[in-house]
Design a protein around this motif. Structure first.
Motif, mmCIF file in Angstrom:
data_model
loop_
_atom_site.group_PDB
_atom_site.id
_atom_site.type_symbol
_atom_site.label_atom_id
_atom_site.label_comp_id
_atom_site.label_asym_id
_atom_site.label_seq_id
_atom_site.Cartn_x
_atom_site.Cartn_y
_atom_site.Cartn_z
ATOM 1 N N UNK A 93 -20.480 13.306 -70.531
ATOM 2 C CA UNK A 93 -21.583 12.444 -71.390
ATOM 3 C C UNK A 93 -22.442 13.770 -71.748
ATOM 4 N N UNK A 94 -23.391 13.265 -72.750
ATOM 5 C CA UNK A 94 -24.310 14.379 -73.196
ATOM 6 C C UNK A 94 -25.637 13.501 -73.571
ATOM 7 N N UNK A 95 -26.750 14.177 -73.462
ATOM 8 C CA UNK A 95 -28.023 13.443 -73.803
ATOM 9 C C UNK A 95 -28.364 13.826 -75.525
ATOM 10 N N UNK A 96 -28.401 13.039 -76.426
ATOM 11 C CA UNK A 96 -28.632 13.300 -77.674
ATOM 12 C C UNK A 96 -30.071 12.823 -78.244
ATOM 13 N N UNK A 107 -33.377 6.586 -64.391
ATOM 14 C CA UNK A 107 -32.322 7.616 -63.684
ATOM 15 C C UNK A 107 -31.282 7.037 -64.687
ATOM 16 N N UNK A 108 -30.767 7.897 -65.532
ATOM 17 C CA UNK A 108 -29.844 7.365 -66.577
ATOM 18 C C UNK A 108 -28.485 7.652 -65.760
ATOM 19 N N UNK A 109 -28.522 8.477 -64.833
ATOM 20 C CA UNK A 109 -27.025 9.157 -64.155
ATOM 21 C C UNK A 109 -26.662 8.062 -63.259
ATOM 22 N N UNK A 110 -27.608 7.281 -62.366
ATOM 23 C CA UNK A 110 -27.239 6.419 -61.629
ATOM 24 C C UNK A 110 -26.878 5.165 -62.254
#
Length: 375
Positions: A93-96, A107-110
């Motif tokens: 994934x990547x943050x846009x 916590x977007x990863x969790x």
């Protein structure tokens, strides 16, 4: 006093340095810093040199804009046939949008990990073990679609989801290995049988072709042999017709072949043809009128007495052979019926010679069709 002034100057210099440090911000490439002013979002710092208002502006988060890889720990999942399998997943994934990634979720990863686990359990729960092991591409596409749709509002783009491993229980692995081994043995047996079948078919085809070729060769040989015999007979026949022999010569040749006809080890009954008398009559006529026949006139070198003597000798030889055959037949009949013949019967009378001293048995001679039947 001087000491107080010196301390004041030092404090002012230290404050100036701290203010300068807090007002200058250097952001590296592929990173975005979210700035808040007095607790509210103000702006996002781009890579490079940026100036902030000291003690008023503060950096909330530093967001890495590069594509990231996260490997989640194995998760137990139950299939549709009630088997527990352990699945390892890898997420790309990547943050846009760093602002939404900062303020939309804590916590977007969790969140991505939990969403991946729940979606994976939903997908695997609708598949059996065999289909789950063979449908990784379909599972990956389904996970990518669900995660991309959900994480889009968080400012995150899920580029790829991969299933790293699907581990069934040990008992199931042993059963699968046995099944695979049995399947391979079955395929090997089938291939062996197919090879044996093809070998037998090829052997039968070879034997068939060989038999056909042998039969064709035999047929060709018989045809050629028959053609050779036919050609030889035709040549003899043409030669005889071209020579045009008279009836007297044929009768003389017939008379000469009589001893060979009578000389047979298996001959018990000798049937004298009716044409023999006619042949003898023709021979006698030929011997009597040789000088008067134009086509059969003898040359000066031929002696009529020598021809008559040769004919008489041939007749005597034929009669002698016939008598021998007749004696052998009577001896064989007497030996066979010696014990079973009734006593007191008279012995068979000897058959008198016939045909002018040739010694032929009248019982063996076939009657002439033109001769009247005797009582």
């Amino acid at each position: 006093m001087d000491v107080v002034i010196g301390l004041l100057v030092m404090v002012i210099a230290l404050f100036a340095v701290i203010t300068l440090i807090r007002s200058v911000r250097i952001v590296p490439q592929q990173r975005m810093d979210v700035v808040e002013r007095l607790g509210r979002y103000k702006r996002t710092l781009a890579p490079g040199l940026n100036l902030l208002v000291p003690f008023i502006d503060a950096v909330r988060t530093k967001v890495d804009m590069r594509e990231q890889v996260v490997s989640f720990p194995p998760q137990p999942v139950i299939t549709s046939d009630n088997l527990v399998v352990s699945i390892d997943t890898v997420l790309y994934f990547k943050v846009v949008d760093p602002v939404r990634a900062t303020y939309e979720i804590s916590n977007f990863l969790q969140a991505i990990e939990q969403l991946t686990v729940t979606t994976l359990r939903n997908v695997i729960g609708s598949l059996d073990l065999e289909r789950a092991l063979t449908s990784r591409e379909e599972i990956n596409k389904h996970l990518s679609g669900v995660l991309d749709e959900t994480t889009g509002r968080w400012g995150i783009k899920v580029t790829r989801v991969e299933i790293k491993a699907i581990e069934p229980p040990p008992s199931i692995r042993d059963s699968m290995e046995k099944q695979m081994r049995a399947e391979r043995d079955r395929r090997a047996a089938i291939l062996n049988a197919e090879g044996h079948k093809q070998a037998q078919i090829l052997t039968a085809e070879g034997e068939k072709q060989a038999a056909v070729l042998r039969a064709d060769g035999d047929r060709q040989a018989r045809i050629l042999q028959a053609e050779g015999q036919a050609k030889a007979i035709r040549t003899v026949f043409d030669a005889i017709h071209q020579a045009n022999p008279s009836q007297k010569v044929l009768a003389y040749q017939y008379l000469q072949s009589l001893p060979q006809i009578a000389n047979g080890s298996a001959n018990k009954v000798w049937i004298v043809p009716t044409e023999l008398t006619k042949a003898l009559e023709g021979l006698g006529g030929a011997l009597g009128g040789l000088a008067n026949m134009a086509g059969d006139a003898p040359s000066a070198a031929v002696d009529a007495g020598a021809v008559e003597r040769e004919a008489a000798a041939a007749a005597e030889a034929a009669a002698a052979e016939a008598e021998k055959v007749d004696a052998a037949v009577r001896a064989a009949e007497a030996q066979v019926s010696g014990d079973t013949a009734p006593k007191g019967l008279p012995a068979p009378e000897p058959t008198p010679p016939a045909l002018g001293g040739l010694g032929f048995n009248a019982a063996h001679r076939q009657p002439d069709p033109g001769e009247p039947e005797r009582a």
